[in-house]
Motif scaffolding. Structure first.
Motif, PDB file in Angstrom:
ATOM      1  N   ILE A  54       0.829  -1.206   0.000  1.00 36.91           N
ATOM      2  CA  ILE A  54       0.000   0.000   0.000  1.00 36.91           C
ATOM      3  C   ILE A  54       0.861   1.253   0.000  1.00 36.91           C
ATOM      4  CG2 ILE A  54      -1.637   1.334   1.392  1.00 36.91           C
ATOM      5  CD1 ILE A  54      -2.897  -1.323   2.255  1.00 36.91           C
ATOM      6  N   GLN A  55       1.917   1.232   0.828  1.00 38.78           N
ATOM      7  CA  GLN A  55       2.790   2.401   0.904  1.00 38.78           C
ATOM      8  C   GLN A  55       3.477   2.659  -0.437  1.00 38.78           C
ATOM      9  OE1 GLN A  55       2.897   4.493   3.414  1.00 38.78           O
ATOM     10  NE2 GLN A  55       4.324   5.797   2.278  1.00 38.78           N
ATOM     11  N   GLY A  56       3.835   1.577  -1.127  1.00 33.36           N
ATOM     12  CA  GLY A  56       4.442   1.746  -2.441  1.00 33.36           C
ATOM     13  C   GLY A  56       3.487   2.399  -3.430  1.00 33.36           C
ATOM     14  N   LEU A  57       2.205   1.989  -3.383  1.00 31.25           N
ATOM     15  CA  LEU A  57       1.213   2.584  -4.282  1.00 31.25           C
ATOM     16  C   LEU A  57       0.958   4.047  -3.925  1.00 31.25           C
ATOM     17  CD1 LEU A  57      -1.329  -0.393  -4.509  1.00 31.25           C
ATOM     18  CD2 LEU A  57       0.229   0.390  -6.306  1.00 31.25           C
ATOM     19  N   GLU A  86      -6.295  -3.414  -2.780  1.00 32.12           N
ATOM     20  CA  GLU A  86      -5.560  -3.732  -1.556  1.00 32.12           C
ATOM     21  C   GLU A  86      -6.411  -3.484  -0.313  1.00 32.12           C
ATOM     22  OE1 GLU A  86      -2.723  -5.147  -1.190  1.00 32.12           O
ATOM     23  OE2 GLU A  86      -1.984  -5.124  -3.246  1.00 32.12           O
ATOM     24  N   TYR A  87      -7.175  -2.386  -0.324  1.00 28.00           N
ATOM     25  CA  TYR A  87      -7.957  -2.012   0.856  1.00 28.00           C
ATOM     26  C   TYR A  87      -9.300  -2.738   0.935  1.00 28.00           C
ATOM     27  CZ  TYR A  87      -5.035   1.901   2.454  1.00 28.00           C
ATOM     28  OH  TYR A  87      -4.028   2.672   2.960  1.00 28.00           O
ATOM     29  N   TYR A  88      -9.750  -3.354  -0.139  1.00 26.99           N
ATOM     30  CA  TYR A  88     -11.127  -3.846  -0.237  1.00 26.99           C
ATOM     31  C   TYR A  88     -11.494  -4.770   0.936  1.00 26.99           C
ATOM     32  CZ  TYR A  88     -15.427  -5.248  -2.584  1.00 26.99           C
ATOM     33  OH  TYR A  88     -16.747  -5.446  -2.908  1.00 26.99           O
ATOM     34  N   SER A  89     -10.606  -5.664   1.281  1.00 28.57           N
ATOM     35  CA  SER A  89     -10.855  -6.574   2.405  1.00 28.57           C
ATOM     36  C   SER A  89      -9.929  -6.280   3.580  1.00 28.57           C
ATOM     37  CB  SER A  89     -10.666  -8.026   1.953  1.00 28.57           C
ATOM     38  OG  SER A  89      -9.364  -8.222   1.436  1.00 28.57           O
ATOM     39  N   TYR A  90      -9.279  -5.105   3.543  1.00 32.58           N
ATOM     40  CA  TYR A  90      -8.309  -4.751   4.574  1.00 32.58           C
ATOM     41  C   TYR A  90      -8.838  -3.640   5.469  1.00 32.58           C
ATOM     42  CZ  TYR A  90      -3.689  -3.729   6.572  1.00 32.58           C
ATOM     43  OH  TYR A  90      -2.622  -3.541   7.426  1.00 32.58           O
ATOM     44  N   VAL A  91      -9.186  -2.486   4.866  1.00 26.64           N
ATOM     45  CA  VAL A  91      -9.805  -1.368   5.590  1.00 26.64           C
ATOM     46  C   VAL A  91     -10.892  -0.805   4.678  1.00 26.64           C
ATOM     47  CG1 VAL A  91      -9.466   0.861   6.698  1.00 26.64           C
ATOM     48  CG2 VAL A  91      -7.634  -0.845   6.773  1.00 26.64           C
ATOM     49  N   CYS A  92     -12.135  -1.040   5.058  1.00 27.22           N
ATOM     50  CA  CYS A  92     -13.232  -0.682   4.152  1.00 27.22           C
ATOM     51  C   CYS A  92     -13.337   0.843   3.955  1.00 27.22           C
ATOM     52  CB  CYS A  92     -14.552  -1.254   4.651  1.00 27.22           C
ATOM     53  SG  CYS A  92     -15.153  -0.518   6.188  1.00 27.22           S
ATOM     54  N   ASP A  93     -13.079   1.625   5.004  1.00 29.79           N
ATOM     55  CA  ASP A  93     -13.158   3.078   4.878  1.00 29.79           C
ATOM     56  C   ASP A  93     -12.192   3.600   3.820  1.00 29.79           C
ATOM     57  OD1 ASP A  93     -15.069   3.142   6.803  1.00 29.79           O
ATOM     58  OD2 ASP A  93     -13.744   3.784   8.422  1.00 29.79           O
ATOM     59  N   SER A  94     -10.984   3.063   3.808  1.00 29.63           N
ATOM     60  CA  SER A  94      -9.993   3.509   2.815  1.00 29.63           C
ATOM     61  C   SER A  94     -10.410   3.090   1.410  1.00 29.63           C
ATOM     62  CB  SER A  94      -8.617   2.919   3.153  1.00 29.63           C
ATOM     63  OG  SER A  94      -8.169   3.401   4.401  1.00 29.63           O
ATOM     64  N   LEU A 100     -19.444  -2.983  -2.064  1.00 28.06           N
ATOM     65  CA  LEU A 100     -18.669  -2.859  -0.828  1.00 28.06           C
ATOM     66  C   LEU A 100     -19.520  -2.271   0.291  1.00 28.06           C
ATOM     67  CD1 LEU A 100     -15.998  -3.018   0.699  1.00 28.06           C
ATOM     68  CD2 LEU A 100     -15.381  -0.794  -0.266  1.00 28.06           C
ATOM     69  N   LEU A 101     -20.353  -1.299  -0.019  1.00 20.22           N
ATOM     70  CA  LEU A 101     -21.228  -0.713   1.003  1.00 20.22           C
ATOM     71  C   LEU A 101     -22.177  -1.760   1.557  1.00 20.22           C
ATOM     72  CD1 LEU A 101     -22.037   2.698  -0.730  1.00 20.22           C
ATOM     73  CD2 LEU A 101     -20.617   2.347   1.301  1.00 20.22           C
ATOM     74  N   GLY A 102     -22.685  -2.633   0.688  1.00 20.82           N
ATOM     75  CA  GLY A 102     -23.548  -3.709   1.165  1.00 20.82           C
ATOM     76  C   GLY A 102     -22.807  -4.662   2.084  1.00 20.82           C
ATOM     77  N   SER A 103     -21.530  -4.944   1.761  1.00 19.69           N
ATOM     78  CA  SER A 103     -20.732  -5.834   2.613  1.00 19.69           C
ATOM     79  C   SER A 103     -20.430  -5.191   3.949  1.00 19.69           C
ATOM     80  CB  SER A 103     -19.425  -6.193   1.910  1.00 19.69           C
ATOM     81  OG  SER A 103     -19.672  -6.885   0.701  1.00 19.69           O
ATOM     82  N   CYS A 104     -20.325  -3.861   3.968  1.00 17.87           N
ATOM     83  CA  CYS A 104     -19.984  -3.155   5.210  1.00 17.87           C
ATOM     84  C   CYS A 104     -21.213  -2.839   6.059  1.00 17.87           C
ATOM     85  CB  CYS A 104     -19.261  -1.856   4.882  1.00 17.87           C
ATOM     86  SG  CYS A 104     -17.642  -2.115   4.115  1.00 17.87           S
ATOM     87  N   GLY A 105     -22.415  -3.205   5.577  1.00 17.90           N
ATOM     88  CA  GLY A 105     -23.622  -2.949   6.359  1.00 17.90           C
ATOM     89  C   GLY A 105     -24.287  -1.626   6.065  1.00 17.90           C
ATOM     90  N   MET A 106     -23.787  -0.883   5.097  1.00 17.78           N
ATOM     91  CA  MET A 106     -24.404   0.399   4.720  1.00 17.78           C
ATOM     92  C   MET A 106     -25.353   0.147   3.540  1.00 17.78           C
ATOM     93  SD  MET A 106     -21.177   3.046   5.207  1.00 17.78           S
ATOM     94  CE  MET A 106     -19.906   1.985   4.539  1.00 17.78           C
ATOM     95  N   SER A 113      -3.628 -13.480   3.529  1.00 24.28           N
ATOM     96  CA  SER A 113      -3.857 -12.451   2.509  1.00 24.28           C
ATOM     97  C   SER A 113      -4.271 -11.124   3.137  1.00 24.28           C
ATOM     98  CB  SER A 113      -4.943 -12.932   1.537  1.00 24.28           C
ATOM     99  OG  SER A 113      -6.178 -13.162   2.210  1.00 24.28           O
ATOM    100  N   SER A 114      -4.172 -11.034   4.489  1.00 26.34           N
ATOM    101  CA  SER A 114      -4.531  -9.821   5.238  1.00 26.34           C
ATOM    102  C   SER A 114      -5.976  -9.418   4.984  1.00 26.34           C
ATOM    103  CB  SER A 114      -3.584  -8.664   4.887  1.00 26.34           C
ATOM    104  OG  SER A 114      -2.279  -8.943   5.314  1.00 26.34           O
ATOM    105  N   THR A 115      -6.846 -10.410   4.858  1.00 23.50           N
ATOM    106  CA  THR A 115      -8.282 -10.150   4.743  1.00 23.50           C
ATOM    107  C   THR A 115      -8.847 -10.021   6.142  1.00 23.50           C
ATOM    108  OG1 THR A 115      -8.440 -11.356   2.660  1.00 23.50           O
ATOM    109  CG2 THR A 115     -10.478 -11.059   3.910  1.00 23.50           C
ATOM    110  N   LYS A 116      -9.421  -8.860   6.448  1.00 21.46           N
ATOM    111  CA  LYS A 116      -9.915  -8.603   7.801  1.00 21.46           C
ATOM    112  C   LYS A 116     -11.373  -9.020   7.977  1.00 21.46           C
ATOM    113  CE  LYS A 116      -5.994  -6.794   8.874  1.00 21.46           C
ATOM    114  NZ  LYS A 116      -5.068  -7.508   9.750  1.00 21.46           N
TER     115      LYS A 116
END
Length: 505
Positions: free
Chosen positions: A49-52, A76-84, A116-122, A261-264
């Motif tokens: 992520i930092q490289g990107l 990268e963020y899709y399953s890592y940090v939903c807000d990002s 993604l919003l549906g997966s996050c409960g929004m 895979s760092s999936t949260k």
């Protein structure tokens, strides 16, 4: 069994191969190890992520290049940090609508964001986002994703709404979109194949679901989000089949791939925790749900937090109750151990006292033995002295006996000689030989003869009684001054020259 047919999957995770009876326990150990190493996988994700993001800071980038970098960050963020992920999707929508002016990219980003919003409960936000898309102007290649997003959002609404009536309505809407999507997709489309697996899993026959899942498992790589998804869906088939061991097995495999895979979004792990809780494995269930809860909070999806909150609370309460029971048991054991320790200390003190008494008695015995040894030595000395005294007494008695015997013999001899002398004197007197008698009485010859015999008898008796007298006596004299025996039974010095005067003078 299908678990055995997929033993090679363990090799992909570098799991030591053991007997199949211990595969699940071995898999749990790998899962535990993977949980301990989750920070390492997070660092790898953060480095990517930092490289990107560093590349994104280049002012020379075009809008299309920024859109591409945003898309990579969304991935990268899709399953890592939903807000990002949501942030960069909104950024892409702005870029596509204002700078790029590409309606296709706008619709693509909105569909991804809605899913993604549906997966996050929004859910409302997700429905609104899909409603902002002009379906009539939507390109045909995006239509399947559009319908799938609607199916997903309403399916999630149906599952998690608190209103049963609304749940039925949402399910009906979801099924309508699902049917439309199903008819639209070609038979070999991956999404249609996945949907067919779900249909067979829910409505049968399960053999068809197994066949589809077996083929899908061949196309995914362990440690990736795709593998985690297919393994999770395989666990659902095991669940439909009633095979609890198989379900736990593939939930564990799915959870391992999620973590690596760092999936949260840990649906697999908290589902596995729920099963372990039902089976009474509270400690493992508590450990897994706590980790899943921390990962869910990191992901920052309210839906997943709500999903895991209930089971977390239940497991936590049960675990606390179990901990209290264990604490009470430990307290009882502690009291028992304390009592046993006191008894042990008392026993040790008693043994110590007995050992001191034994040591004291041993010292007394040693002293008594020493005294007894001294007494024995004294007794031996006394015995030696008595032996010497007895020998001396025996020798003295022998001397006395010898002297008495010789004295008696000598007296008897002298009596005989006196009687013979008397007869000789009587004969001389009666015969008128007085002159002869006077001559005899005046002559010292008879006296010398008697003295010689006396000395001879004395020497013989003395040397017989004391055979080493001469040697000991010579030891007291100067060298060359010792006496020598003239002949057997006589000594060199003898008072034979001392004669009594026959005249009496």
């Amino acid at each position: 069994m299908r678990i055995k047919s997929n033993l090679f999957l363990l090799l992909c995770f570098c799991i030591p191969v053991i007997s199949m009876a211990g595969d699940l326990d071995s898999l749990y150990r790998v899962l535990d190890q993977t949980i301990q190493e989750h920070s390492q996988y997070n660092r790898e994700k953060e480095n990517r992520i930092q490289g990107l993001r560093s590349r994104l800071g280049n002012d020379q980038l075009t809008a299309l290049e920024k859109y591409g970098l945003h898309s990579l960050l969304v991935e990268e963020y899709y399953s890592y940090v939903c807000d990002s992920a949501i942030h960069y999707l909104h950024a892409n929508i702005r870029l596509a609508s204002t700078e790029l002016k590409e309606s296709r990219l706008v619709d693509e980003s909105k569909i991804t964001l809605a899913y993604l919003l549906g997966s996050c409960g929004m859910y409302k936000e997700g429905v609104d986002m899909l409603g902002s898309i002009d379906r009539s102007a939507l390109l045909s290649d995006l239509l399947p994703e559009y319908l799938a997003a609607y199916d997903h959002v309403y399916g999630e609404l149906s599952s998690y709404t608190q209103d049963p009536v609304s749940s039925v309505e949402y399910r009906r809407i979801s099924d309508l979109y699902k049917d439309s999507l199903f008819r639209m997709l070609p038979n070999d489309h991956p999404q249609r194949i996945e949907m067919m697996e779900t249909v067979y899993r829910d409505h049968g026959p399960l053999e068809n679901a197994w066949e589809i899942n077996d083929e899908r498992m061949k196309e995914v790589v362990p440690g990736t989000p795709g593998y985690a998804l297919v393994a999770f869906q395989r666990s659902l088939i095991y669940d439909a089949e009633g095979n609890r061991e198989g379900q736990k097995y593939y939930l564990a495999l799915s959870a391992i791939s999620d973590i690596r895979s760092s999936t949260k979004d840990h649906a697999s792990l908290w589902t596995l925790a729920g099963i372990l809780y039902e089976e009474g494995d509270l400690e493992r269930a508590y450990r897994y749900i706590r980790f899943s809860w921390s990962e869910t909070n990191f992901y920052n999806a309210r839906l997943r937090s709500l999903q895991s909150a209930g089971i977390l609370s239940l497991i936590d309460l049960t675990y606390q109750a179990m901990s209290e029971r264990q604490n009470r048991t430990l307290q009882a054991y502690l009291i028992l151990i304390s009592a046993l320790s006191l008894l042990l200390i008392g026993a040790m003190l008693y043994i110590y006292r007995q050992m001191k008494r034994l040591a004291l008695a041993r010292n007394h015995l040693q002293t008594a033995n020493s005294q007894l040894k001294e007494l024995n030595e004294e007794l031996q000395q006394v015995n030696a002295w008595l032996k010497t005294a007895n020998e001396d007494l025996s020798e003295s008695n022998q001397i006395k006996e010898e002297y008495i015997a010789r004295f008696i013999k000598l007296c008897s001899t002298y009596i005989d000689k006196l009687d013979a002398y008397r007869r000789m004197v009587h004969k001389k007197i009666t015969g008128g030989q007085t002159a002869e008698l006077v001559r005899i009485t005046r002559s010292p010859e008879s006296l010398d003869s008697e003295l010689e015999e006396l000395y001879t008898n004395f020497d013989t008796a003395f040397l017989h009684l004391f055979p080493d007298f001469v040697r000991k006596f010579n030891g007291l004299l100067q060298p060359g001054e010792g006496i020598q025996l003239k002949k057997r039974g006589t000594s060199q010095y003898r008072a034979s020259h001392i004669r009594p005067d026959p005249t009496g003078d």
